[in-house]
Design a protein around this motif. Structure first.
Motif, PDB file in Angstrom:
ATOM      1  N   ASP A   1      60.660  27.504  19.676  1.00 36.69           N
ATOM      2  CA  ASP A   1      60.236  28.905  19.762  1.00 36.69           C
ATOM      3  C   ASP A   1      60.887  29.617  18.575  1.00 36.69           C
ATOM      4  OD1 ASP A   1      59.769  31.567  20.295  1.00 36.69           O
ATOM      5  OD2 ASP A   1      60.286  31.422  22.425  1.00 36.69           O
ATOM      6  N   TRP A   2      60.184  29.633  17.430  1.00 42.20           N
ATOM      7  CA  TRP A   2      60.751  30.157  16.195  1.00 42.20           C
ATOM      8  C   TRP A   2      60.978  31.666  16.265  1.00 42.20           C
ATOM      9  CZ3 TRP A   2      63.186  26.726  13.737  1.00 42.20           C
ATOM     10  CH2 TRP A   2      62.722  25.414  13.681  1.00 42.20           C
ATOM     11  N   GLY A   3      60.163  32.372  17.022  1.00 42.97           N
ATOM     12  CA  GLY A   3      60.388  33.801  17.199  1.00 42.97           C
ATOM     13  C   GLY A   3      61.712  34.073  17.892  1.00 42.97           C
ATOM     14  N   LEU A   4      61.975  33.326  18.965  1.00 42.51           N
ATOM     15  CA  LEU A   4      63.231  33.452  19.686  1.00 42.51           C
ATOM     16  C   LEU A   4      64.408  33.054  18.801  1.00 42.51           C
ATOM     17  CD1 LEU A   4      64.861  33.945  22.285  1.00 42.51           C
ATOM     18  CD2 LEU A   4      64.352  31.558  22.926  1.00 42.51           C
ATOM     19  N   PHE A   5      64.242  31.973  18.046  1.00 46.67           N
ATOM     20  CA  PHE A   5      65.301  31.530  17.135  1.00 46.67           C
ATOM     21  C   PHE A   5      65.655  32.635  16.145  1.00 46.67           C
ATOM     22  CE2 PHE A   5      66.508  29.710  13.015  1.00 46.67           C
ATOM     23  CZ  PHE A   5      67.626  28.977  13.373  1.00 46.67           C
ATOM     24  N   GLY A   6      64.634  33.216  15.507  1.00 47.20           N
ATOM     25  CA  GLY A   6      64.875  34.254  14.504  1.00 47.20           C
ATOM     26  C   GLY A   6      65.492  35.510  15.088  1.00 47.20           C
ATOM     27  N   SER A   7      64.996  35.950  16.223  1.00 48.35           N
ATOM     28  CA  SER A   7      65.540  37.175  16.820  1.00 48.35           C
ATOM     29  C   SER A   7      66.962  36.967  17.331  1.00 48.35           C
ATOM     30  CB  SER A   7      64.633  37.681  17.937  1.00 48.35           C
ATOM     31  OG  SER A   7      64.572  36.758  19.000  1.00 48.35           O
ATOM     32  N   THR A   8      67.242  35.794  17.887  1.00 42.53           N
ATOM     33  CA  THR A   8      68.596  35.488  18.338  1.00 42.53           C
ATOM     34  C   THR A   8      69.555  35.457  17.154  1.00 42.53           C
ATOM     35  OG1 THR A   8      67.729  34.165  20.161  1.00 42.53           O
ATOM     36  CG2 THR A   8      70.037  33.826  19.594  1.00 42.53           C
ATOM     37  N   LEU A   9      69.137  34.802  16.074  1.00 42.68           N
ATOM     38  CA  LEU A   9      69.984  34.715  14.888  1.00 42.68           C
ATOM     39  C   LEU A   9      70.196  36.094  14.273  1.00 42.68           C
ATOM     40  CD1 LEU A   9      71.535  32.857  13.010  1.00 42.68           C
ATOM     41  CD2 LEU A   9      69.426  32.511  11.709  1.00 42.68           C
ATOM     42  N   ASP A  10      69.152  36.902  14.201  1.00 40.07           N
ATOM     43  CA  ASP A  10      69.291  38.266  13.670  1.00 40.07           C
ATOM     44  C   ASP A  10      70.299  39.072  14.476  1.00 40.07           C
ATOM     45  OD1 ASP A  10      67.486  37.827  11.643  1.00 40.07           O
ATOM     46  OD2 ASP A  10      65.798  38.780  12.681  1.00 40.07           O
ATOM     47  N   GLY A  11      70.236  38.954  15.799  1.00 39.99           N
ATOM     48  CA  GLY A  11      71.180  39.666  16.660  1.00 39.99           C
ATOM     49  C   GLY A  11      72.611  39.207  16.459  1.00 39.99           C
ATOM     50  N   MET A  12      72.802  37.910  16.267  1.00 43.77           N
ATOM     51  CA  MET A  12      74.145  37.382  16.069  1.00 43.77           C
ATOM     52  C   MET A  12      74.711  37.766  14.704  1.00 43.77           C
ATOM     53  SD  MET A  12      74.007  33.567  17.580  1.00 43.77           S
ATOM     54  CE  MET A  12      73.492  33.172  19.216  1.00 43.77           C
ATOM     55  N   ILE A  13      73.856  37.828  13.703  1.00 46.24           N
ATOM     56  CA  ILE A  13      74.313  38.156  12.350  1.00 46.24           C
ATOM     57  C   ILE A  13      74.905  39.558  12.305  1.00 46.24           C
ATOM     58  CG2 ILE A  13      73.491  38.667  10.013  1.00 46.24           C
ATOM     59  CD1 ILE A  13      71.667  36.227  10.278  1.00 46.24           C
ATOM     60  N   THR A  14      74.329  40.481  13.059  1.00 43.98           N
ATOM     61  CA  THR A  14      74.846  41.853  13.052  1.00 43.98           C
ATOM     62  C   THR A  14      76.243  41.944  13.669  1.00 43.98           C
ATOM     63  OG1 THR A  14      73.783  42.368  15.167  1.00 43.98           O
ATOM     64  CG2 THR A  14      72.529  42.837  13.159  1.00 43.98           C
ATOM     65  N   GLU A  15      76.657  40.933  14.406  1.00 47.35           N
ATOM     66  CA  GLU A  15      77.965  40.937  15.049  1.00 47.35           C
ATOM     67  C   GLU A  15      79.063  40.267  14.217  1.00 47.35           C
ATOM     68  OE1 GLU A  15      77.509  39.227  18.912  1.00 47.35           O
ATOM     69  OE2 GLU A  15      75.848  40.553  19.430  1.00 47.35           O
TER      70      GLU A  15
END
Length: 89
Positions: free
Chosen positions: A35-49
């Motif tokens: 699920d590449w959408g989930l992968f990208g959104s999860t990674l984006d959220g983690m990067i901001t932290e």
């Protein structure tokens, strides 16, 4: 010879009898079911932290970023079931 590769000669010697051991393989990612959408959104959220004060050099940043990618992949990409592998001497 039209190739730019140099030939390689190898000689193998076996000091032991050949034996076959069965070992369990580690599960591998099944990228066709990701699920590449989930992968990208999860990674984006983690990067901001990411905390900048802990990343004084590129090696520190590489370790943190690699862990984020692994965590995102574990949540968004299913894995193949472990299979038995043959080991060779």
């Amino acid at each position: 010879m039209g190739s730019d590769h140099a030939p390689v000669m190898c000689t193998f010697g076996f000091n032991k009898d050949f034996r076959l051991d069965l070992t369990e393989a580690e599960p591998r990612f099944n990228f066709t079911k990701a699920d590449w959408g989930l992968f990208g959104s999860t990674l984006d959220g983690m990067i901001t932290e990411i905390k900048n004060e802990n990343l004084n050099d590129i090696k520190s940043f590489d370790g943190v970023f690699s862990n984020l990618i692994k965590a995102s992949a574990n949540g968004a990409i299913p894995k193949f079931a472990a299979t038995t592998l043959k080991s060779y001497p």
